[in-house]
Motif scaffolding. Structure first.
Motif, PDB file in Angstrom:
ATOM      1  N   TRP A 106       0.778  -1.120   0.057  1.00 15.81           N
ATOM      2  CA  TRP A 106       0.053  -0.224  -0.160  1.00 15.81           C
ATOM      3  C   TRP A 106       0.851   0.997  -0.070  1.00 15.81           C
ATOM      4  CZ3 TRP A 106      -3.493  -2.584  -1.959  1.00 15.81           C
ATOM      5  CH2 TRP A 106      -3.950  -3.550  -1.255  1.00 15.81           C
ATOM      6  N   ASP A 107       2.071   0.976   0.596  1.00 12.54           N
ATOM      7  CA  ASP A 107       2.863   2.051   0.472  1.00 12.54           C
ATOM      8  C   ASP A 107       3.371   2.538  -0.971  1.00 12.54           C
ATOM      9  OD1 ASP A 107       2.751   2.436   3.531  1.00 12.54           O
ATOM     10  OD2 ASP A 107       4.199   0.749   3.412  1.00 12.54           O
ATOM     11  N   ARG A 109       1.748   1.785  -3.579  1.00 16.13           N
ATOM     12  CA  ARG A 109       0.658   2.354  -4.163  1.00 16.13           C
ATOM     13  C   ARG A 109       0.598   3.801  -3.899  1.00 16.13           C
ATOM     14  NH1 ARG A 109      -3.241  -1.538  -5.631  1.00 16.13           N
ATOM     15  NH2 ARG A 109      -1.945  -3.367  -6.578  1.00 16.13           N
ATOM     16  N   ALA A 110       0.786   4.434  -2.836  1.00 12.64           N
ATOM     17  CA  ALA A 110       0.934   5.698  -2.482  1.00 12.64           C
ATOM     18  C   ALA A 110       1.972   6.379  -3.127  1.00 12.64           C
ATOM     19  CB  ALA A 110       1.070   5.998  -1.131  1.00 12.64           C
ATOM     20  N   ASN A 111       3.154   5.563  -3.782  1.00 14.20           N
ATOM     21  CA  ASN A 111       4.192   6.270  -4.319  1.00 14.20           C
ATOM     22  C   ASN A 111       3.605   6.569  -5.775  1.00 14.20           C
ATOM     23  OD1 ASN A 111       6.860   7.189  -4.901  1.00 14.20           O
ATOM     24  ND2 ASN A 111       7.126   4.935  -5.912  1.00 14.20           N
ATOM     25  N   ILE A 112       2.999   5.502  -6.315  1.00  8.50           N
ATOM     26  CA  ILE A 112       2.525   5.542  -7.971  1.00  8.50           C
ATOM     27  C   ILE A 112       1.453   6.627  -7.672  1.00  8.50           C
ATOM     28  CG2 ILE A 112       0.783   4.397  -9.418  1.00  8.50           C
ATOM     29  CD1 ILE A 112       2.329   1.688  -8.323  1.00  8.50           C
ATOM     30  N   ILE A 113       0.470   6.935  -6.901  1.00  9.53           N
ATOM     31  CA  ILE A 113      -0.400   7.865  -6.762  1.00  9.53           C
ATOM     32  C   ILE A 113       0.151   9.244  -6.804  1.00  9.53           C
ATOM     33  CG2 ILE A 113      -2.362   8.815  -5.688  1.00  9.53           C
ATOM     34  CD1 ILE A 113      -3.298   6.000  -5.045  1.00  9.53           C
ATOM     35  N   ALA A 114       0.937   9.484  -5.844  1.00  8.50           N
ATOM     36  CA  ALA A 114       1.751  10.602  -5.719  1.00  8.50           C
ATOM     37  C   ALA A 114       2.364  11.292  -7.183  1.00  8.50           C
ATOM     38  CB  ALA A 114       2.451  10.859  -4.653  1.00  8.50           C
ATOM     39  N   ASN A 115       2.962  10.212  -7.747  1.00  8.79           N
ATOM     40  CA  ASN A 115       3.744  10.373  -8.908  1.00  8.79           C
ATOM     41  C   ASN A 115       2.998  10.956  -9.865  1.00  8.79           C
ATOM     42  OD1 ASN A 115       6.454   7.709  -8.473  1.00  8.79           O
ATOM     43  ND2 ASN A 115       6.307   9.840  -7.511  1.00  8.79           N
ATOM     44  N   ARG A 116       1.865  10.412 -10.122  1.00 11.06           N
ATOM     45  CA  ARG A 116       0.999  10.708 -11.102  1.00 11.06           C
ATOM     46  C   ARG A 116       0.361  12.042 -10.851  1.00 11.06           C
ATOM     47  NH1 ARG A 116      -2.426   5.750 -13.666  1.00 11.06           N
ATOM     48  NH2 ARG A 116      -0.790   4.311 -13.740  1.00 11.06           N
ATOM     49  N   TYR A 117       0.457  12.764  -9.997  1.00  5.14           N
ATOM     50  CA  TYR A 117       0.082  14.113  -9.628  1.00  5.14           C
ATOM     51  C   TYR A 117       1.312  15.072  -9.679  1.00  5.14           C
ATOM     52  CZ  TYR A 117      -4.625  12.684  -8.498  1.00  5.14           C
ATOM     53  OH  TYR A 117      -5.717  12.179  -8.350  1.00  5.14           O
ATOM     54  N   LEU A 149       4.182  13.320   5.416  1.00  2.00           N
ATOM     55  CA  LEU A 149       4.757  11.833   5.716  1.00  2.00           C
ATOM     56  C   LEU A 149       3.503  10.734   5.509  1.00  2.00           C
ATOM     57  CD1 LEU A 149       6.685   9.352   6.829  1.00  2.00           C
ATOM     58  CD2 LEU A 149       5.890   9.827   9.031  1.00  2.00           C
ATOM     59  N   PHE A 150       3.494   9.929   4.409  1.00  3.35           N
ATOM     60  CA  PHE A 150       2.488   8.639   4.352  1.00  3.35           C
ATOM     61  C   PHE A 150       3.139   7.671   4.975  1.00  3.35           C
ATOM     62  CE2 PHE A 150       0.571   5.274   2.352  1.00  3.35           C
ATOM     63  CZ  PHE A 150      -0.781   5.485   2.257  1.00  3.35           C
ATOM     64  N   ILE A 151       2.272   6.942   5.971  1.00  3.72           N
ATOM     65  CA  ILE A 151       2.627   5.735   6.774  1.00  3.72           C
ATOM     66  C   ILE A 151       1.399   4.819   6.699  1.00  3.72           C
ATOM     67  CG2 ILE A 151       2.102   6.412   9.008  1.00  3.72           C
ATOM     68  CD1 ILE A 151       5.032   4.901   9.604  1.00  3.72           C
ATOM     69  N   THR A 152       1.378   3.324   6.548  1.00  2.00           N
ATOM     70  CA  THR A 152       0.405   2.515   6.742  1.00  2.00           C
ATOM     71  C   THR A 152       0.418   2.122   8.197  1.00  2.00           C
ATOM     72  OG1 THR A 152       0.519   2.034   4.340  1.00  2.00           O
ATOM     73  CG2 THR A 152      -0.755   0.443   5.942  1.00  2.00           C
ATOM     74  N   HIS A 153      -0.874   2.305   8.922  1.00  2.00           N
ATOM     75  CA  HIS A 153      -1.233   1.812  10.398  1.00  2.00           C
ATOM     76  C   HIS A 153      -1.075   0.354  10.358  1.00  2.00           C
ATOM     77  CE1 HIS A 153      -3.729   1.250  14.228  1.00  2.00           C
ATOM     78  NE2 HIS A 153      -2.484   1.389  14.313  1.00  2.00           N
ATOM     79  N   GLY A 154      -1.840  -0.441   9.725  1.00  2.00           N
ATOM     80  CA  GLY A 154      -1.982  -1.828   9.359  1.00  2.00           C
ATOM     81  C   GLY A 154      -1.855  -2.296   8.122  1.00  2.00           C
ATOM     82  N   ASP A 155      -0.942  -3.079   7.924  1.00  2.00           N
ATOM     83  CA  ASP A 155      -0.669  -3.421   6.499  1.00  2.00           C
ATOM     84  C   ASP A 155      -1.059  -5.003   6.180  1.00  2.00           C
ATOM     85  OD1 ASP A 155       1.572  -4.895   4.359  1.00  2.00           O
ATOM     86  OD2 ASP A 155       1.234  -2.638   3.755  1.00  2.00           O
ATOM     87  N   SER A 156      -2.103  -4.995   5.467  1.00  2.00           N
ATOM     88  CA  SER A 156      -2.784  -6.242   4.974  1.00  2.00           C
ATOM     89  C   SER A 156      -1.736  -7.130   4.348  1.00  2.00           C
ATOM     90  CB  SER A 156      -4.003  -6.369   4.354  1.00  2.00           C
ATOM     91  OG  SER A 156      -3.923  -5.653   2.998  1.00  2.00           O
ATOM     92  N   SER A 157      -0.495  -6.517   3.677  1.00  2.00           N
ATOM     93  CA  SER A 157       0.304  -7.403   2.551  1.00  2.00           C
ATOM     94  C   SER A 157       1.344  -8.141   3.474  1.00  2.00           C
ATOM     95  CB  SER A 157       0.771  -6.553   1.439  1.00  2.00           C
ATOM     96  OG  SER A 157       1.645  -5.605   2.202  1.00  2.00           O
ATOM     97  N   THR A 158       1.476  -7.470   4.783  1.00  2.00           N
ATOM     98  CA  THR A 158       2.600  -8.026   5.488  1.00  2.00           C
ATOM     99  C   THR A 158       2.097  -8.442   7.014  1.00  2.00           C
ATOM    100  OG1 THR A 158       3.311  -5.977   6.248  1.00  2.00           O
ATOM    101  CG2 THR A 158       4.185  -6.432   4.168  1.00  2.00           C
ATOM    102  N   GLY A 159       1.034  -8.106   7.266  1.00  2.00           N
ATOM    103  CA  GLY A 159       0.503  -8.505   8.663  1.00  2.00           C
ATOM    104  C   GLY A 159       1.086  -7.873   9.962  1.00  2.00           C
TER     105      GLY A 159
END
Length: 387
Positions: A106-107, A109-117, A149-159
């Protein structure tokens, strides 16, 4: 009556036989029975007073689950990524800097979205089965001076679950906003937007809220709202927080039309929030913790290993398990699906081929469901063809 020559004939769409599995992956989760009923409530026009009564109920519920007194709180039409895109595009414009603390998909994905803007991104990474120390984050904030700063609280890809307490204060000390993803953690893990100094947060209904995908709650701090109201860039029309604040009547004096919200999803979200309020957040957090602790004991009895080594880093809603050498992760979860009609997932992003992902959240966070999954895994471990 006019006649028309059709170039495409009508398809023959027939009902198929399908037995719904027990959804114990990292999402979506099964629905509360009351939420299924809410989806069938009447569709009403955005010009109806009851429409605004519903969104007022939702906003009150969102303030509760996010634990915030801030007024800029509403829900975005779309799944979790729409929430991610909303908070990033409203708070950062072209050439501003977003620092991303990356440990899962998900982090990324945040990078991909930010770059598009046209937003400049700086990535700091941690091993996918760990979390970030506040010292590491502060060093990066001091070095790069980002807008946020963007950060994921709970990450479902890693647990994994990230400690956020005090992080907002650190970000603000360095002039940065704190943006947080809580899609798979909210109501399953303690979260305090105001107390932790979070400036923008989003979640989605299909995880621990036990609702359908397609609507994503967001909330902004007053610090963030001030930036939005004075920004120099324009986000997408569909995700514009200034316009959506008017539609959602966030400040109590507007009922302007922006787009047609899905009434079934509004009714469903409202009912999800009613379920949480009825149980209360402390009891929901305790239930998720107790269910997952029980499941972890069952896992240890099978001599299986956790992907995340430190207990304090393990997410209460999604557990990542390492199978013994030789087992095929895809064959393993498909066997459980076919044999027991329970759906768990293999790894995603950095955990592909490295772990199983088991979700025990929302309505499925019970000892009975945990035992059903553990029993199915025990049965699968005895099948030699899965090696």
């Amino acid at each position: 009556m006019a006649t028309y020559e059709l170039t495409v004939s009508a398809p023959n769409i027939e009902d198929r036989s399908f037995t719904k599995p027990l959804l114990c992956g990292p999402g979506p989760c099964d629905l509360w029975p009351s939420v299924s009923e809410a989806l069938a409530k009447p569709v009403i026009t955005p010009l109806c007073d009851e429409h605004y009564n519903v969104i007022d109920d939702i906003r009150a519920g969102l303030q509760y689950i996010f634990q915030t007194r801030n007024k800029l709180v509403y829900a975005v039409s779309g799944s979790g990524h729409s929430g991610m895109e909303t908070i990033i595009s409203n708070l950062l414009g072209p050439n501003e800097v977003l620092l991303i603390a990356s440990r899962g998909i998900w982090d990324q994905r945040a990078n991909i979205i930010a770059n598009r803007y046209g937003i400049k991104t700086i990535i700091i990474s941690a091993p996918f089965n760990t979390t970030f120390s506040h010292d590491t984050l502060e060093v990066a904030l001091n070095k790069h001076k980002p807008t946020a700063l963007f950060i994921t609280h709970g990450d479902s890809s890693t647990g994994t679950v990230q400690n956020l307490k005090g992080l907002g204060e650190i970000c603000h000390r360095h002039g940065a906003f704190l943006l947080v993803d809580t899609v798979v953690s909210l109501v399953g893990e303690p979260f305090f937007m105001d107390d932790w100094g979070v400036d923008a947060v989003y979640t989605s209904t299909q995880k621990a809220l036990s609702g359908p995908a397609g609507i994503s709650p967001v909330a902004f701090s007053q610090f963030a709202a001030d930036k939005i109201n004075n920004r120099k860039h324009e986000p997408p029309f569909y995700f514009d927080a200034k316009l959506l604040a008017q539609q959602w009547n966030c400040y109590g004096n507007t009922r302007q039309y922006h787009h047609t919200l899905s009434l079934p999803l509004l009714w469903a979200l409202r009912q999800c929030l009613r379920e949480v309020a009825k149980e209360t957040l402390p009891k929901s957090w305790a239930r998720h913790a107790a269910t997952t602790a029980h499941f972890h004991r069952r896992i240890q009895q099978m001599s299986l290993q956790f992907l995340v080594p430190k207990p304090e880093d393990r997410l209460a809603t999604v557990t990542t398990i390492v199978l013994p050498n030789g087992y095929d992760y895809v064959k393993f979860y498909k066997y459980i699906r076919d044999k027991y009609n329970i759906l768990i997932f293999a790894g995603l992003g950095p955990t592909v081929g490295k772990a199983l992902r088991i979700g025990l959240m929302g309505v499925n966070s019970t000892i009975e469901v945990a035992d059903a999954v553990a029993d199915a895994m025990m049965g699968a471990l005895k099948v030699k063809s899965l090696l």
